[in-house]
Scaffold this motif. Structure first.
Motif, PDB file in Angstrom:
ATOM      1  N   LEU A   1       0.832  -1.208   0.000  1.00 44.05           N
ATOM      2  CA  LEU A   1       0.000   0.000   0.000  1.00 44.05           C
ATOM      3  C   LEU A   1       0.863   1.253   0.000  1.00 44.05           C
ATOM      4  CD1 LEU A   1      -2.886  -0.986   2.441  1.00 44.05           C
ATOM      5  CD2 LEU A   1      -3.118  -0.418   0.017  1.00 44.05           C
TER       6      LEU A   1
ATOM      7  N   LEU B   1       2.192   1.735  -3.486  1.00 45.76           N
ATOM      8  CA  LEU B   1       1.158   2.226  -4.396  1.00 45.76           C
ATOM      9  C   LEU B   1       0.868   3.706  -4.167  1.00 45.76           C
ATOM     10  CD1 LEU B   1      -1.199  -0.861  -4.164  1.00 45.76           C
ATOM     11  CD2 LEU B   1       0.183  -0.197  -6.143  1.00 45.76           C
ATOM     12  N   ALA B   2       0.863   4.123  -2.910  1.00 52.23           N
ATOM     13  CA  ALA B   2       0.664   5.538  -2.619  1.00 52.23           C
ATOM     14  C   ALA B   2       1.808   6.374  -3.187  1.00 52.23           C
ATOM     15  CB  ALA B   2       0.543   5.754  -1.112  1.00 52.23           C
TER      16      ALA B   2
ATOM     17  N   LEU C   1       1.441   6.836  -6.938  1.00 52.59           N
ATOM     18  CA  LEU C   1       0.481   7.882  -7.296  1.00 52.59           C
ATOM     19  C   LEU C   1       1.079   9.268  -7.104  1.00 52.59           C
ATOM     20  CD1 LEU C   1      -2.782   6.350  -5.786  1.00 52.59           C
ATOM     21  CD2 LEU C   1      -2.192   6.565  -8.204  1.00 52.59           C
TER      22      LEU C   1
ATOM     23  N   SER D   1      -2.589   7.906  -0.172  1.00 56.48           N
ATOM     24  CA  SER D   1      -2.906   6.725   0.632  1.00 56.48           C
ATOM     25  C   SER D   1      -4.370   6.351   0.497  1.00 56.48           C
ATOM     26  CB  SER D   1      -2.550   6.982   2.103  1.00 56.48           C
ATOM     27  OG  SER D   1      -1.164   7.156   2.270  1.00 56.48           O
TER      28      SER D   1
ATOM     29  N   ALA E   1      -5.000   4.854  -2.991  1.00 53.47           N
ATOM     30  CA  ALA E   1      -4.479   3.488  -3.111  1.00 53.47           C
ATOM     31  C   ALA E   1      -5.441   2.493  -2.476  1.00 53.47           C
ATOM     32  CB  ALA E   1      -3.098   3.395  -2.466  1.00 53.47           C
TER      33      ALA E   1
ATOM     34  N   THR F   1      -8.675   2.246  -4.675  1.00 55.40           N
ATOM     35  CA  THR F   1      -8.463   1.514  -5.922  1.00 55.40           C
ATOM     36  C   THR F   1      -8.312   0.024  -5.663  1.00 55.40           C
ATOM     37  OG1 THR F   1      -7.367   3.478  -6.830  1.00 55.40           O
ATOM     38  CG2 THR F   1      -7.055   1.411  -8.010  1.00 55.40           C
ATOM     39  N   CYS F   2      -7.648  -0.325  -4.572  1.00 55.75           N
ATOM     40  CA  CYS F   2      -7.531  -1.737  -4.212  1.00 55.75           C
ATOM     41  C   CYS F   2      -8.903  -2.318  -3.874  1.00 55.75           C
ATOM     42  CB  CYS F   2      -6.572  -1.913  -3.043  1.00 55.75           C
ATOM     43  SG  CYS F   2      -4.828  -1.704  -3.478  1.00 55.75           S
TER      44      CYS F   2
ATOM     45  N   PHE G   1      -4.502  -3.740  -7.093  1.00 52.28           N
ATOM     46  CA  PHE G   1      -4.525  -2.333  -7.507  1.00 52.28           C
ATOM     47  C   PHE G   1      -4.586  -2.223  -9.021  1.00 52.28           C
ATOM     48  CE2 PHE G   1      -2.437   1.479  -9.026  1.00 52.28           C
ATOM     49  CZ  PHE G   1      -2.976   2.486  -8.251  1.00 52.28           C
TER      50      PHE G   1
ATOM     51  N   TRP H   1      -7.249  -0.100 -11.010  1.00 56.40           N
ATOM     52  CA  TRP H   1      -6.825   1.024 -11.851  1.00 56.40           C
ATOM     53  C   TRP H   1      -7.328   0.852 -13.282  1.00 56.40           C
ATOM     54  CZ3 TRP H   1      -5.276   5.557 -10.269  1.00 56.40           C
ATOM     55  CH2 TRP H   1      -4.615   6.432 -11.136  1.00 56.40           C
TER      56      TRP H   1
END
Length: 576
Positions: A383, A386-387, A390, A407, A410, A413-414, A447, A451
């Motif tokens: 996570l 992923l943040a 972005l 955050s 992320a 989207t998950c 994710f 996305w």
């Protein structure tokens, strides 16, 4: 560990993965920068505490308080700290998600601020840094030549040789400096006097480093004359900057940062994911390389500032006992001012009502937390990655993400990815995702699914529907009709390229027809599509307010259904 939310404090994005305008927002009730700085400078034992602070924390203070006002604080830093702060502060991106470039003007400001503490002190700090960094910064401000090599002379045959004379005259703006057999010509006037003063001090106190830096600048200054008589820092300069940027990226990757190029590539790969593929895609190579670099780095190098101890950088010697209270005091000051992030709100303890749309991921993370803690920690690392992706490689409403927004996005989207996980990717004899899904499955692939859905079913869908509406729209006002046609053409072009958000500026004409619809479309046709508050609201309940902050991240299919309903009503809304 009382709750999933408490453990989620480890899921923290690096604010420096965003552009400067997108860094941590300041709370409205926080003291202003100068008041905060004054309170920091009044902290007891500050001279012992500052050299122990993480460079990232120092950078956040400098951002909040303003570099020009932080001279006293900068004076207490070590050269090692300063070099790492430069990694954060001397690089800028023109647009969110774009590659960062070395900022020559900012380098000059740093020289001026350092000089407030004396030329010899500044020279000492610079002499302890990588010479290539100083060479690169100085080469943006000055052309440097060997005085003897550029002095005109007459041959025995009476011919006057003026090698480089034309090139030098092209940059001769009256600002020059001679020292130690070197000639420096200013390429820009800002910070020139400060640079000259520091170089004089370097020549006197660190002659070896002085010669190393100026010889490096000569190499860059000589490049390109054969082509046009001017110095554009071509091959040699580009190689130096490439090496400098590469070294910086390597250091930052080990600290958990993601480069803009890697982030953009990851997000594009997710947009191109084939949900009809027979099997789940293999591990993303970019994410795999990121975690490999992280795993090779000692955990003490990547501590976050989520506690007083987290403010301190790794040092070979322990902090003096008398400085412990000072560290705690600085931590409270920075926390109150919003310079370091507040601990994340618990997701399962008293905050469920605030996050009703994250049920898919909350349930599965809670299961992992209770049944397989090592798997849970791996999901938190994912996570955070992923943040950071972005923040480094994406924009929201044409601006950078904040750390909290990244955050939240992320997680959302998950959650969307879990809800839309392809059934044929499920284990044999399974008809739905088990609660234990995240024990064995990573969030990177989850994710990617979310996305892909967000891109296709929201951004691309909304853009395509708007194009069809624009084809049928006719307006009596010729200027408005012209702008509508321009919007349709631009939107169709970028839709074909899979990036309809590049036409967002042309959407402005819709604000004339319906402000609420315009605001909603701006959030839908975006690099990271979100849901504006007006989507799903009845016409009677809409207010005239179209605040850009009135949006939420899309995390479930019911929100996408609201998007489709909104787009179906768009012709009526725009009075077609």
């Amino acid at each position: 560990m009382n709750s999933l939310g408490n453990a989620l404090q480890s899921q923290t994005a690096h604010p420096d993965n965003a552009n400067r305008s997108g860094d941590l927002p300041v709370r409205r009730d926080a003291p202003d920068g100068r008041n905060l700085l004054a309170r920091i400078l009044d902290t007891p034992h500050l001279a012992q505490v500052v050299p122990q602070l993480q460079p990232e924390v120092l950078h956040r203070v400098i951002q909040h308080c303003g570099l020009e006002d932080c001279g006293e604080l900068v004076a207490l830093t070590t050269p090692e700290q300063l070099a790492r702060v430069f990694d954060h502060d001397l690089w800028r991106a023109n647009q969110p998600g774009q590659d960062e470039q070395f900022d020559a003007e900012r380098f000059g400001v740093w020289i001026e601020v350092l000089l407030e503490n004396g030329a010899e002190v500044t020279a000492q700090k610079l002499a302890a840094m990588d010479a290539e960094l100083v060479i690169s910064g100085l080469a943006q401000h000055a052309l440097v030549y060997d005085r003897a090599a550029v002095t005109p002379y007459e041959t025995l045959e009476g011919e006057l040789i003026t090698f480089y004379a034309d090139a030098i005259s092209a940059f001769d703006n009256g600002l020059s400096f001679e020292a130690g057999g070197y000639l420096l010509l200013a390429k820009r006037a800002d910070s020139w006097e400060a640079i000259v003063e520091v170089l004089m001090a370097l020549g006197e106190t660190h002659p070896g480093y002085f010669n190393q830096v100026l010889h490096g600048c000569i190499r860059l200054s000589n490049t390109g004359f054969e082509d046009d008589g001017l110095d554009d820092l071509l091959a040699a300069g580009e190689q130096v900057m490439f090496d400098l940027a590469g070294g910086r990226e390597g250091r930052r990757e080990k600290q958990g940062y993601v480069t803009p190029g890697q982030a953009r590539a990851f997000l594009q790969m997710a947009r191109e994911l084939r949900l009809d593929a027979a099997a789940k895609p293999t591990a993303n190579p970019l994410a795999r390389a990121y975690f490999r670099a992280i795993n090779e780095t000692p955990t003490t190098d990547t501590n976050s500032a989520s506690s007083p101890a987290g403010l301190l950088a790794k040092r070979s010697e322990p902090a003096p006992e008398q400085s412990a209270e000072s560290v705690a005091a600085i931590y409270e000051l920075l926390l109150d001012a919003g310079v370091i992030p507040q601990p994340l709100r618990a997701l399962l303890a008293g905050a469920v009502e605030h996050l009703p749309r994250l049920n898919e991921i909350k349930a599965r993370l809670e299961f992992a937390l209770n049944q397989n803690y090592s798997a849970y920690l791996a999901r938190q690392e994912e996570l955070a990655y992923l943040a950071n992706v972005l923040m480094a490689g994406c924009s929201i409403q044409a601006r950078p993400f904040t750390a909290q927004e990244a955050s939240d996005a992320a997680l959302a989207t998950c959650n969307l990815g879990l809800e839309n996980w392809p059934p044929h990717w499920l284990p044999a004899n399974s008809t739905a995702l088990p609660t234990s899904f995240l024990v064995a499955h990573d969030l990177i692939s989850v994710f990617q699914v979310g996305w892909k859905i967000l891109h296709d079913n929201v951004g691309m869908y909304a853009a395509n529907q708007l194009i069809e509406v624009l084809k049928r729209m006719r307006c009596d006002d010729r200027e408005i009709q012209r702008d509508l046609d321009v919007l349709r053409i631009k939107l169709a072009k970028h839709w074909q390229a899979g990036a309809p958000w590049h036409a967002r500026d042309a959407l402005e004409v819709l604000a004339i027809l319906d402000t609420s619809a315009w605001a909603a479309l701006l959030t839908l046709i975006d690099e990271c599509p979100t849901l504006h508050a007006v989507v799903g609201a009845s016409r009677d309940s809409r207010t005239l307010s179209v605040n850009a902050s009135d949006f939420e991240f899309i995390s479930e299919n019911s929100q996408i259904a609201s998007v489709r309903e909104f787009m179906r009503s768009l012709p009526e809304t725009l009075c077609l």
